[in-house]
Structures are given as structure tokens and as C-alpha cells.
Design a protein around this motif. Structure first.
Motif: not given
Lengths: 250, 329
Positions: A14-18, A22-29, B87-91
Motif C-alpha cells: 500500500s505504500f508503493f501504490l500511493s 514517490y513524492v517522498v522518494l523523489a525529494s529525497w533523491v 480503504g486503499e485496498m481492493r476487495v
């Protein structure tokens, strides 16, 4: 054991899908890149012979505290969600009523946090590659550097997990993590003050700058690793206790 | 399947659950009833191992929840009240994650997720993001989560709260379909739900057990029924005929309108079935007129419930179906 991995996998997914990741990683890079470029210019501009030992990689990882200041912000941002979000959403209830222990939950979250930490440092391999194309890379020294980075990450991330367990919202988790890492950093900075030897000894352990200076020059000092791992262990132990108390409170 | 002994939970000085004991046998569908704030959710949270009890003992399928929590939790499919989901996951992704977390073997996960999607009728939203689903659909995703590891025991905390009538019927059908194969403990304060799906009810109030038994048994403990009638017949024979009806305890004359008499007929709780019909038959037999007849108060589980859970009557009365040790609470 498998539950730890299941929890970590979900968290990483869920982290890498948000877009946030990428905002975090890009600013860090971006920050890292700017630092690396700065050191390259510095080494290139130095008169021949004056900086015989100068290696932009070593400077990047060990010669400057500038490199670690942004981490005081990036670490909280990476760890704030972990448990605070479960508490806020109420999913802590579904998580803890699954056949998992609080320890399993904390370790799963920590494993995910360590993957985030690795993601921060992965791009630095690019600088290693660049340096190896135009000069020599001391691979032993580089290995020691990454061991050092792993050590720092072990307790930075553990503190992040602990604060995320204590806080009931992401923002307060981030603030608490920032405060605790900031305090450790401030204690480390005191190494530049004139203090008695005994105090100095302690401060040297805490100082992330001292820590990385040692590793980046190729010295794997087990005293630092003991410090890193003890602090990491303490953080995780406390995080488990906080979860147990949180359940009683609810 | 569930054995609860002298369970108590305190929050500081406040006692949410007090010396609660009950048990649920394998294959039973039991309704856990009580007004809001009675301690239903707290009890269910203790049963499912989320909250540690202050005192008492919980055994799930013979396993002690306090000493063997992981094994005990494997046997429970729990749907919490607020039905929290990511909320961010699919069912489908969420259900796969939950199946894995609950220790379903890798090769069975696909089949189990498919079955849970089917049973909770959320198959058509399998690919949707949970955060974008309506409350009712999310509720059913929560139900699918409870079912996904095929546990022998389901603990559902207000499974139909916030659903529309069609969805309520769907959830009830799912629960009915489970009867016999699974043990179900569901909490609710919606009484028709209990009458529709439960073989037995446990009523708690202010953290204490007040009644336990089959819904119709409990219903028979409630107050009697009353009907209101208007008749143009003479008062004397009318009252005489009404008082002669079996079970009638009281007949009161309310008023007279245009020469018609309006009165109320009350019965005891044992004789309250079909009071309206019996009144009509009695008057017809006596050759008396009847202009209007309506039920004033049909004794239902609802009446019993409100009688039991309003403060004054909350003390358990002598109740044959509750074993003495449980009734003392």
C-alpha cells in the motif's frame, strides 16, 4: 512467522501504490543528488595532492551532517502511518483479532519500515556506479558504509514504529518521531562542544555523524552496532507494550 | 463452542461488563441483545481476544482465550461493529490478505476468497477499491472477511447496522444459510433480526445478564396484550361477554361517543395470543355489535426487551430457563 511477512507485504504494497511514496522518494533523491554533485565539484576543484584521501562517496556518507538532517523529516514521514493509521481507522481491531500476536504485528510493521529504509538508499547505488566509471571505488569501505547505514536505520525505524504505536494519528506520530530523532541528533552534535571525557564517550555513541564517519572510512565498529541494535530492540519491545496497553484502554 | 464464565470488564471505576456467564453450543445461532451501551461490543471484543478481560474466563472450542489466544482466534471469524477496512485496498486483494493472515494455506486462498465473495454477495465488487464502496457494501465485505478462513465460529457485531432493507434480508439469508454448519453469535439491538435468525437469545443490560432463552420463551415473559374496541351494544352484556373471555384480566371503559362504548381489554401474558380474534368471536357469539377493534399493544420481543432493559425492571426475575448460578447476576 508467516503473519509477520503477510503484514509487512501489505504495508509495503500500500505504500508503493500511493503517490505519496514517490513524492517522498523523489525529494529525497533530489537532496542526495544535490549533495553528491556538491562533493564531486569539491573533489574535482581541489588542487592535486591536497585531497589525496578525498572520495566523494566517503564524503557523502560520512563527512557531513547535512546528509542526515533531512532524515529527521523523512524517517517520520515513512513510519508515521504504520500503527497510528491502524489505530485511527479502527483496523487494529481486525488485525489483533486475527491469529497474530502484538509482537507479530510490530515486527511486521518494522520489517516494512526497513524495506522503506532500503528504498531510500537504493538510489545511492547510482552514485557508486558513477564513481566507479570515473574513478576507483573502495568496495570494502562501501560495504562497511552500508552496514553503518543499516545500523542507523535499525534504530531510526524502530523509534518510528514506537512513536506510531504511541500516537493515535499520523501527524502526532510524525511529530513524536521527529522530536525523538531530533533529540538524539542534538545530543550527537554536542560532540563539538568541550565536555569531559566520560560524557564525550556517550555522545560519540549517540552521534550519527561520528557513527557514519567511522563506517564510511571502512571501520566496522561493533560498539556502534551494539548501540544500534540495542536501541532498535528497546524501541520494538516498547512498541509491543504500547499495543498491549492500547488494547486495555479501548 | 463458547464458554464465558464470570466475565468482567472495568474501565477505571466504570464497569462495562459484570460477572457475565453464558455459553453457546456448537451449531447454535445466538442473538446477543441489549440496548446501546449495554456492554455488547465490549463482551464480543473480549470473546475475540481484542480486549483482555478484567476478570473471568473465556473458552473458544475448549481453548482458553487468555492462554492460547492464537489458536483460539483461528477458530473465530469476527466482524467488528464499525467494520473497519483498509480503504486503499481492493476487495479481493483485502480478502486475500486476510486469508493469508488467518493462516489459510496458500493453495486454498483462491478458493476461499471466491467462496467468501459469493457467500457475502460481494462478487460483483471484487475489483473495486474499498474506500469507494457504500456503507452497506463495506459491511458485506466485513462479513466476507469473517467467512474467509471458514472458521467454525462467527462473531458478528451488529451485522445489519446501516444496511437498507434489501441488504438486511441478504445478510439474514447468509446467516440463516450458515445455521447448522457454523456457530453464530450476533449482537444487535434490532429485535426482528433476532426473531428472524436466532434460535436463542442472551439479553444483557448494563453489563449484566438479564434473560437467556429461545425467542418465543422470552416473548412469553413480557406483559400481556390489550385491544381497544368500540361497540354500540349495551354496557352490561358487553362487559359481561368480555370478562368471560379466557385470560382476560381487566376490562376498562374509556368513554362513550355517540352512544357507542369504547373500552380496553387486557390479558395476562400467557393468554395474549390472538386476543383480537377471541374478542371478536365472543362478541359475535353473544350477538353483540362491534364497530371497531384494534390491537393496542401486541406483546412482542420488543416489549419484553424494553421492560427488561429499562432500569427499574433490569433485575432478573425468577426465570426457570436460566441456571441458578447465572441468574444471580
Amino acid at each position: 512467522m508467516s503473519a509477520i511477512w503477510t503484514i509487512a507485504k501489505r504495508e509495503i504494497g500500500s505504500f508503493f501504490l500511493s503517490p505519496f511514496a514517490y513524492v517522498v522518494l523523489a525529494s529525497w533523491v533530489l537532496w542526495q543528488g544535490a549533495m553528491f554533485a556538491l562533493f564531486c565539484f569539491f573533489v574535482a576543484g581541489a588542487p592535486v595532492g591536497s585531497a589525496s584521501d578525498a572520495d566523494p562517496l566517503q564524503m557523502l556518507f560520512g563527512q557531513t551532517t547535512l546528509f542526515f538532517i533531512p532524515l529527521l523529516v523523512f524517517v517520520p514521514v515513512l513510519t508515521m502511518r504504520l500503527l497510528a493509521e491502524e489505530t485511527r481507522q479502527g483496523t487494529l481491531e481486525t488485525l489483533l483479532t486475527a491469529p497474530v500476536t502484538s509482537t507479530g504485528v510490530v515486527l511486521g510493521k518494522y520489517l516494512a519500515a526497513m524495506v522503506f529504509w532500503a528504498a531510500l538508499w537504493l538510489p545511492t547505488l547510482m552514485y557508486v556506479w558513477l564513481t566507479s566509471r570515473f574513478g576507483d571505488v573502495d568496495w570494502g569501505r562501501l560495504g562497511a558504509t552500508f552496514v553503518g547505514i543499516l545500523g542507523v536505520g535499525a534504530y531510526y525505524m524502530s523509534l518510528g514504529v514506537l512513536m506510531s504505536a504511541i500516537a493515535k494519528s499520523q501527524i502526532s506520530a510524525a511529530v513524536l518521531t521527529f522530536m525523538s530523532l531530533g533529540s538524539l541528533f542534538a545530543i550527537g552534535i554536542m560532540q563539538f562542544m568541550q565536555l569531559d571525557d566520560a560524557t564525550m564517550q556517550i555522545i560519540r555513541y549517540v552521534s550519527v555523524w561520528q557513527h557514519m564517519q567511522s563506517f564510511s572510512s571502512g571501520i566496522v565498529d561493533s560498539r556502534y552496532l551494539v548501540y544500534d541494535l540495542s536501541l532498535a530492540g528497546l524501541g520494538l519491545f516498547l512498541a509491543v507494550q504500547v499495543l498491549e496497553i492500547r488494547r486495555v484502554e479501548l | 463452542m463458547i464458554e464465558v464464565e464470570h466475565l468482567s470488564k472495568s474501565y477505571g471505576a466504570r464497569r462495562a461488563v459484570e460477572d457475565l456467564s453464558f455459553s453457546v453450543k456448537k451449531g447454535e445461532v445466538v442473538g446477543f441483545l441489549g440496548p446501546n451501551g449495554a456492554g455488547k461490543s465490549t463482551t464480543l471484543r473480549m470473546l475475540t481476544g481484542f480486549l483482555p478481560p478484567t476478570a473471568g474466563r473465556i473458552r473458544i472450542d475448549g481453548l482458553d482465550m487468555l492462554s492460547e489466544p492464537v489458536e483460539a482466534k483461528k477458530r473465530i471469524g469476527y466482524m467488528p461493529e464499525a467494520c473497519p477496512l483498509y480503504g486503499e485496498m481492493r476487495v479481493e486483494e483485502y480478502l486475500r490478505y486476510r486469508a493469508e493472515l488467518k493462516g489459510v494455506a496458500g493453495r486454498n486462498i483462491g478458493a476461499r476468497v471466491g467462496a467468501a465473495l459469493e457467500m457475502a454477495s460481494v462478487k460483483e465488487v471484487a475489483g473495486r477499491i474499498i474506500g469507494q464502496l457504500s456503507k452497506g457494501t463495506r459491511q458485506r465485505v466485513g462479513l466476507a472477511d469473517a467467512l474467509v478462513s471458514d472458521p467454525p465460529l462467527l462473531v458478528l457485531d451488529e451485522p445489519t447496522a446501516g444496511l437498507d432493507p434489501n441488504q438486511i434480508r441478504q445478510v439474514r439469508d447468509v446467516i440463516k444459510g450458515l445455521a447448522g454448519q457454523k456457530t453464530v453469535l450476533l449482537s444487535t439491538h434490532i429485535l426482528p433480526e433476532v426473531e428472524a435468525s436466532c434460535g436463542r437469545v442472551v439479553i444483557i443490560h448494563r453489563g449484566k445478564l438479564v434473560r437467556e432463552g429461545a425467542p418465543d420463551r422470552i416473548r412469553s415473559m413480557g406483559p400481556g396484550a390489550s385491544v381497544m374496541l368500540v361497540s354500540r351494544s349495551a354496557e352490561e352484556p358487553l362487559l359481561h361477554a368480555l370478562r368471560a373471555i379466557e385470560g382476560v384480566t381487566e376490562v376498562t371503559v374509556r368513554d362513550r361517543v355517540d352512544g357507542a362504548l369504547r373500552c380496553e381489554v387486557h390479558t395476562s401474558s400467557e393468554e395474549r395470543e390472538e386476543l383480537g380474534e377471541r374478542v371478536f368471536e365472543a362478541l359475535a357469539k353473544a350477538g353483540l355489535s362491534l364497530r371497531e377493534l384494534r390491537e393496542v399493544k401486541g406483546a412482542s420481543l420488543e416489549d419484553v426487551f424494553s421492560a427488561l432493559t429499562t432500569t427499574d425492571h433490569a433485575q432478573p426475575a425468577e426465570e426457570p430457563s436460566v441456571p441458578a448460578e447465572e441468574a444471580k447476576s
